[in-house]
Design a protein around this motif. Sequence first.
Motif, short mmCIF file in Angstrom:
data_model
loop_
_atom_site.label_atom_id
_atom_site.label_comp_id
_atom_site.label_asym_id
_atom_site.label_seq_id
_atom_site.Cartn_x
_atom_site.Cartn_y
_atom_site.Cartn_z
N ILE A 381 0.82 -1.22 0.00
CA ILE A 381 0.00 0.00 0.00
C ILE A 381 0.85 1.27 0.00
N HIS A 382 2.16 1.12 0.18
CA HIS A 382 3.07 2.26 0.07
C HIS A 382 3.74 2.31 -1.31
N PHE A 383 3.28 1.45 -2.22
CA PHE A 383 3.78 1.34 -3.59
C PHE A 383 5.19 0.77 -3.67
N ASN A 384 5.70 0.23 -2.55
CA ASN A 384 6.96 -0.52 -2.61
C ASN A 384 6.77 -1.78 -3.44
N VAL A 385 7.83 -2.20 -4.11
CA VAL A 385 7.78 -3.37 -4.98
C VAL A 385 8.82 -4.39 -4.53
N ASN A 386 8.43 -5.65 -4.54
CA ASN A 386 9.34 -6.78 -4.29
C ASN A 386 9.48 -7.59 -5.57
N VAL A 387 10.70 -7.73 -6.05
CA VAL A 387 10.97 -8.65 -7.16
C VAL A 387 12.03 -9.66 -6.76
N MET A 388 12.38 -9.72 -5.47
CA MET A 388 13.56 -10.47 -5.05
C MET A 388 13.25 -11.74 -4.27
N ARG A 455 1.01 11.49 -7.14
CA ARG A 455 0.91 11.82 -8.56
C ARG A 455 -0.54 12.18 -8.93
N GLN A 456 -1.01 13.29 -8.37
CA GLN A 456 -2.35 13.75 -8.68
C GLN A 456 -2.49 14.13 -10.16
N ASP A 457 -1.38 14.50 -10.78
CA ASP A 457 -1.42 14.81 -12.21
C ASP A 457 -1.81 13.58 -13.02
N LEU A 458 -1.25 12.43 -12.67
CA LEU A 458 -1.62 11.19 -13.36
C LEU A 458 -3.06 10.79 -13.06
N GLN A 459 -3.46 10.97 -11.82
CA GLN A 459 -4.83 10.66 -11.43
C GLN A 459 -5.81 11.48 -12.28
N GLU A 460 -5.50 12.75 -12.46
CA GLU A 460 -6.36 13.63 -13.24
C GLU A 460 -6.39 13.21 -14.71
N ASN A 461 -5.21 12.87 -15.25
CA ASN A 461 -5.14 12.48 -16.66
C ASN A 461 -5.88 11.19 -16.95
N LEU A 462 -5.94 10.29 -15.96
CA LEU A 462 -6.52 8.97 -16.18
C LEU A 462 -8.00 8.88 -15.82
N LYS A 463 -8.58 9.92 -15.22
CA LYS A 463 -9.92 9.77 -14.67
C LYS A 463 -11.00 9.58 -15.74
N HIS A 464 -10.73 10.00 -16.98
CA HIS A 464 -11.70 9.80 -18.05
C HIS A 464 -11.25 8.72 -19.04
N SER A 465 -10.29 7.89 -18.62
CA SER A 465 -9.73 6.87 -19.52
C SER A 465 -10.56 5.62 -19.63
N GLY A 466 -11.49 5.44 -18.71
CA GLY A 466 -12.26 4.21 -18.66
C GLY A 466 -11.57 3.08 -17.91
N LEU A 467 -10.38 3.35 -17.40
CA LEU A 467 -9.66 2.34 -16.62
C LEU A 467 -10.32 2.16 -15.25
N PRO A 468 -10.26 0.95 -14.68
CA PRO A 468 -10.86 0.70 -13.36
C PRO A 468 -9.98 1.25 -12.24
N LEU A 469 -10.04 2.55 -12.02
CA LEU A 469 -9.20 3.21 -11.02
C LEU A 469 -9.75 2.98 -9.62
N MET A 470 -8.86 2.73 -8.69
CA MET A 470 -9.23 2.59 -7.28
C MET A 470 -8.02 2.86 -6.41
N ALA A 471 -8.25 3.07 -5.15
CA ALA A 471 -7.15 3.30 -4.21
C ALA A 471 -6.39 2.00 -4.00
N ILE A 472 -5.10 2.14 -3.69
CA ILE A 472 -4.29 0.95 -3.46
C ILE A 472 -4.82 0.14 -2.28
N GLU A 473 -5.40 0.82 -1.29
CA GLU A 473 -5.97 0.11 -0.14
C GLU A 473 -7.17 -0.73 -0.56
#
Length: 515
Positions: A381-388, A455-473
């Motif tokens: 939920i903090h957007f950390n990634v594990n690939v290891m 990244r509120q700029d990305l959130q704004e750009n994607l809000k009319h994209s039709g993508l299933p946007l939701m909070a990470i939580e």
Amino acid sequence: MINAAGREIPADIQGYKQVKGYAGAFATQPPAGARKAGAKLKAVYPGENKLLNSIEEAIEAAGLRDGMTISFHHHFRNGDYVMNAVIAAIARKGIKGLTLAPSSFLDTNDELIPFFQQGVLIAAETSGLRNKLGHFLTTNHMARPTILRSHGGRVRAMESGELKIDVAFIGAPVCDTYGNINGVHGSAACGSMGYAMVDSRMADTVVAITDNLVEHPLCPVSIPQYQVDYIVKVDCIGDPKGISTGALRVTSNPRDLHLAKLAARVIEHAGYFKEGFGMQLGAGAATVAAGKYLREVMLREQVAANFAIGGIVGSFCDLLDEGLIKTLFDVQSFDARTIQSLRDNPRHQEYDCTFYANPWNKGPMVNKLDYVVLGATEVDIHFNVNVMTDSNGIMMGALGGHPDASAGAKCTIICAPLLRGRLPMVTDAVQTVSTPGETVDIIVTDRGVAVNPKRQDLQENLKHSGLPLMAIEELRDMAYELGGKPAPLKMSDEIVAIVEYRDGTVLDVIRRPIV
């Protein structure tokens, strides 16, 4: 100490340098006045012969002795024969206590486990571990903890003097009699020599091992003769069919294809999809497939990329031929189509790992990325990634260029299924932080897409994209509802590996699981 990724890091780690915790993606700079490290000065005079009769002769000529550090490149991936053959020859010579520092390990290197058990090898420094060797180094006590570095972090460590290579063994698909090497000719052609280029430049002694010895001079040259000390001709250095294996594969899995479609739509709508953009796609199934769907968007919108970088796959070469990508920068070639393109197309450029991803130079190519699409073992939920590490805490993956491209790109997109089997892949906290959340912008799962709140700029750009946007939580809650909340792993206090960030600070540590 608690570092900037929220991880508890010991102030002192036995067998490791002075601990400096991760302080932020760009907080740690090169020391004032520091200069690049380099190889020893040597001279070869007219009439001297670099050709030797065997790997054993090369080991003797290189002056390899107990306690040194040796390196290899992994361009042959699971087709590599060189590393295992050289280590076996070293063992026969009775040399012990070596640190093994290849650009990465693959499944084929499971054969090295007995040499760790015998003390021929006592420590590893690398970007990736797989299969049984990863399990072994996670569950067995070594003289020093394994050090895990990204591709850019490995080069930084070499050029800063933290990682000193005494002898580099270079698998050479073709080599002339004075030491010039390329990767695009020969029966074991592997394409780009981007990782080996750095080792050949930085190591005190360089041994080229080839099954395709030709008359001088070779053309083109990837690794020049003045960086090579000795040359050994052997019967076979590798199987090129082993390059396109493991995480790298063309997928027909519906879930992977769905993730790829979503990632392509994110690229289309996030705000940087315009003529002349730059991109990188990772080697996972969904990320490779994203290129297929991105092509459709590029054709429809008549948008071409100025460049694509990283490890290169054949689908990118097709885009290059179609004019949808203007230039490819290739640090590692992932299939036969890519090798052919690198050999024949002047717009397909070979480049080394410093050029690609080193954070401490005057401008790696990752800094110019608009988009990067990468995979993940798990995210939190903090957007950390594990690939290891796997769900059981065992090392089984690779940092690769993941942290480097994530730090450089304007928009970092991570693709991961919400569940693998019944295990949630979006969690409260990842087992191991491989890439810090501050450099990750968007998480794409098969059930929804989450944008980093910073990244509120990305959130704004994607809000009319039709993508299933939701909070990470929300994604985490859905994952827990479907798969159950996983119980924390029981871990010992013993640190078996250190995850360095690309600047050399400690991002996380890996402790031995209690079974």
